[in-house]
Scaffold this active site. Structure first.
Site, short mmCIF file in Angstrom:
data_model
loop_
_atom_site.label_atom_id
_atom_site.label_comp_id
_atom_site.label_asym_id
_atom_site.label_seq_id
_atom_site.Cartn_x
_atom_site.Cartn_y
_atom_site.Cartn_z
N ASP A 202 -3.94 4.74 2.27
CA ASP A 202 -5.09 3.96 1.78
C ASP A 202 -6.42 4.55 2.24
O ASP A 202 -7.47 4.06 1.82
CB ASP A 202 -4.99 2.50 2.24
N CYS B 281 1.76 0.79 -11.58
CA CYS B 281 0.29 0.64 -11.56
C CYS B 281 -0.26 2.05 -11.58
O CYS B 281 0.47 3.03 -11.66
CB CYS B 281 -0.15 -0.13 -10.32
N ARG C 203 5.99 2.33 -8.46
CA ARG C 203 6.07 1.18 -7.54
C ARG C 203 7.35 0.34 -7.72
O ARG C 203 7.30 -0.85 -7.97
CB ARG C 203 4.84 0.29 -7.66
N LYS D 110 -6.71 -7.67 3.91
CA LYS D 110 -6.08 -8.12 2.66
C LYS D 110 -4.56 -8.01 2.77
O LYS D 110 -3.84 -8.95 2.46
CB LYS D 110 -6.56 -7.25 1.51
C1 EPZ Z 1 1.68 -1.64 0.66
O1 EPZ Z 1 2.15 -1.47 -0.66
C2 EPZ Z 1 0.19 -1.92 0.55
N1 EPZ Z 1 0.00 -3.16 -0.21
C3 EPZ Z 1 -0.49 -0.74 -0.13
O2 EPZ Z 1 -1.89 -1.01 -0.15
C4 EPZ Z 1 -0.25 0.51 0.70
O3 EPZ Z 1 -0.84 1.62 0.05
C5 EPZ Z 1 1.27 0.74 0.84
O4 EPZ Z 1 1.88 -0.44 1.42
C6 EPZ Z 1 1.60 1.92 1.73
O5 EPZ Z 1 1.02 1.74 2.99
C7 EPZ Z 1 0.21 -4.34 0.40
O6 EPZ Z 1 0.57 -4.41 1.57
C8 EPZ Z 1 -0.04 -5.57 -0.42
P1 EPZ Z 1 5.48 0.51 -0.09
P2 EPZ Z 1 3.74 -1.47 -0.95
O7 EPZ Z 1 6.55 -0.43 -0.53
O8 EPZ Z 1 4.44 -2.32 0.04
C9 EPZ Z 1 8.36 3.27 -2.63
C10 EPZ Z 1 -4.01 -1.08 -1.08
O9 EPZ Z 1 -4.74 -0.21 -1.53
N2 EPZ Z 1 9.19 2.07 -2.81
O10 EPZ Z 1 5.26 0.72 1.38
O11 EPZ Z 1 3.92 -1.79 -2.39
C11 EPZ Z 1 6.99 3.15 -3.31
O12 EPZ Z 1 7.09 3.53 -4.66
C12 EPZ Z 1 -2.54 -1.09 -1.42
O13 EPZ Z 1 -4.37 -2.00 -0.32
C13 EPZ Z 1 10.39 2.18 -3.51
O14 EPZ Z 1 10.77 3.26 -3.98
O15 EPZ Z 1 4.11 0.04 -0.71
C14 EPZ Z 1 6.13 4.11 -2.50
O16 EPZ Z 1 6.33 5.42 -2.98
C15 EPZ Z 1 -2.21 0.03 -2.39
N3 EPZ Z 1 11.17 1.08 -3.67
C16 EPZ Z 1 6.73 3.99 -1.09
O17 EPZ Z 1 8.02 3.40 -1.24
C17 EPZ Z 1 10.81 -0.15 -3.15
O18 EPZ Z 1 11.57 -1.13 -3.31
C18 EPZ Z 1 5.93 3.10 -0.15
O19 EPZ Z 1 5.67 1.91 -0.85
C19 EPZ Z 1 9.58 -0.24 -2.45
C20 EPZ Z 1 8.79 0.87 -2.28
#
Ligand code: EPZ
Length: 429
Positions: free
Chosen positions: A308, A117, A122, A22
């Site tokens: 995850d 969420c 996020r 996904k």
């Molecule tokens: C991706 O989410 C995945 N989703 C998530 O999978 C996964 O849990 C996550 O990466 C971590 O591996 C997709 O790829 C569609 P991040 P993402 O940006 O990109 C902070 C699932 O269950 N952050 O890597 O949204 C954020 O709050 C889903 O399949 C900021 O602060 O996650 C988090 O604490 C859930 N500012 C950390 O970074 C930003 O601009 C990592 O988030 C972006 C992120």
């Protein structure tokens, strides 16, 4: 709203094929916005998030065709809108991934702020900061991110990501592909899904190097062309089924998987007492004769243990022998499954981002509620080993990220079926 009814039963046995990932398929489909030629993506998983992505692309004017094997051909030669509306973005946060491509190709984009969420606030500040570094002017108005390049091409820039962000890295990589000059993304995410996107962009004519390391270099090009790309297997779906076999005392074989992408998870399964073998595209797991041993977990960005898979290992520890700690370092609120497992008899203490789990002999059934995608998978697995019938409510979460989960589990001997919303199990009747 449907529910899932899982009945505690015997060990899972058999083999199962893993679907396309996904979290790779979503950015790959969205990358079609970068070119006016046709992009063909195969091995697409049959998920609600894919449907939502197709709806969003359709609203932007992308023409989509699905063939009999569920491969999708996307044609963005006549994009008619650059607005990603709140109604769609609120149902799928990954919609934020259209921001980079629309801004890079059309010089303008309006994307609803995804909002938080269940698992955390996020924020998307890193996505915005990176686009500003490339010359986009960004305003936040009425809950929308409005990006504008003033009719200029984005410019290559050196971008340091304060936090490792998967979709942040993907958004900026796509934007940089069409920028004027070279972009360096430092402290980039190293996930396999980032590499898959880079491979597809390069097949379209982009010049991306270093994907999979923490420094990705993108030499911008004027235009991108067509490509035909196959989505990598879903390492999290694979890990979820391996845990299902481990906790049910079973023995399964999973195919169409890339074992090296699961190294941190396979290590923990071996540490818990499972026998794990793997080949090019398969993994075999046999649960130990006796009880599993508890394993300490600390989630972190790839290649460390994936967040995850955290909920699934909280469950494994809940019925293992001993006491384990699970530390969640990526998201600030990703323990909602703990409250549901406690209602099924698990002995878990929460202390901030740490769960201390004392293994108990077994769990008992209870009506439970899914809160996020991976928590819901953990509750389904719990229902398969708890004595009695467990009803899992709000399973739309699970339909977002698992392709035919009940069919795949049932083919390995699980007793699981979808029931109408008004169904009451014998216990609660
Ligand atoms: C991706 O989410 C995945 N989703 C998530 O999978 C996964 O849990 C996550 O990466 C971590 O591996 C997709 O790829 C569609 P991040 P993402 O940006 O990109 C902070 C699932 O269950 N952050 O890597 O949204 C954020 O709050 C889903 O399949 C900021 O602060 O996650 C988090 O604490 C859930 N500012 C950390 O970074 C930003 O601009 C990592 O988030 C972006 C992120």
């Amino acid at each position: 709203m449907d529910k899932l009814l899982a009945t505690g039963g015997g060990p899972l046995k058999g083999r199962v094929r893993i679907s396309g990932a996904k979290n790779a398929a979503l950015p790959l489909l969205i990358s079609s916005l970068l070119t006016e030629e046709t992009l063909r993506i195969s091995n697409i998983p049959h998920l609600h998030d894919i449907t939502t992505t197709m709806e969003l692309l359709g609203q932007l004017g992308v023409k989509l065709q699905v063939d009999e094997k569920l491969a999708i051909e996307a044609d963005a030669s006549e994009v008619s809108s650059v607005i990603a509306p709140y109604e769609l973005v609120k149902t799928m946060r990954a919609s934020i991934l259209v921001l980079g491509p629309l801004t890079a190709r059309f010089g303008h984009a309006e994307v609803s702020l995804p909002g938080g969420c269940a698992i955390g606030s996020r924020p998307v500040n890193l996505h915005i900061k990176g686009l500003e570094a490339m010359g986009a002017e960004i305003k936040i108005e009425n809950g929308y991110i409005k990006a504008d390049t003033g009719g200029e091409r984005l410019k290559g820039a050196r971008i340091f990501m304060d936090l490792i962000s998967v979709t942040g890295t993907e958004n900026l990589m796509m934007a940089a592909a069409l920028a004027d000059g070279t972009t360096v993304i430092e402290n980039a995410a190293r996930e396999p899904e980032v590499i898959d996107l880079a491979d597809c962009l390069n097949a379209m004519g982009a010049k991306v190097s270093g994907a999979g390391s923490d420094e990705i270099i993108i030499e911008g090009v004027e235009r991108l062309g067509s490509a035909d790309h196959r989505v990598i297997p879903d390492r999290i779906e694979a890990g979820t089924f391996l845990v299902a076999a481990a906790i049910s005392g079973g023995e399964i074989e999973i195919h169409d998987v890339i074992p090296r992408q699961l190294e941190s998870v396979l290590d923990k399964l071996r540490e818990s007492g499972c026998a794990v073998e793997s080949g090019d595209n398969w993994i075999k797991l046999r649960a130990p004769e006796g009880t599993l041993k508890s394993v300490n977990i600390r989630t972190a960005p790839y290649p460390a243990f994936p967040t995850d898979m955290q909920a699934q290992f909280v469950l494994l520890n809940a019925i293992a022998e001993g006491t384990a700690t699970v530390v969640e370092t990526v998201f600030e609120n990703r323990f909602m499954h703990v409250h549901e497992l406690q209602r099924m008899g698990a002995d878990i203490e929460l202390d901030g981002n740490t769960a201390v789990i004392k293994g108990v002999g077994g769990l008992h059934s209870a009506p439970v509620m899914a809160t996020d995608l991976r928590a819901s998978a953990c509750l389904v697995l719990a229902g398969l080993i708890a004595e009695g019938e467990t009803i899992i409510d709000r399973i739309y979460h699970i339909d977002r990220g698992y392709d035919c989960i009940e069919e795949k589990l049932a083919q390995m001997g699980a007793m699981i079926r979808r029931v109408p919303g008004h169904y009451l199990s014998r216990q609660s009747a």
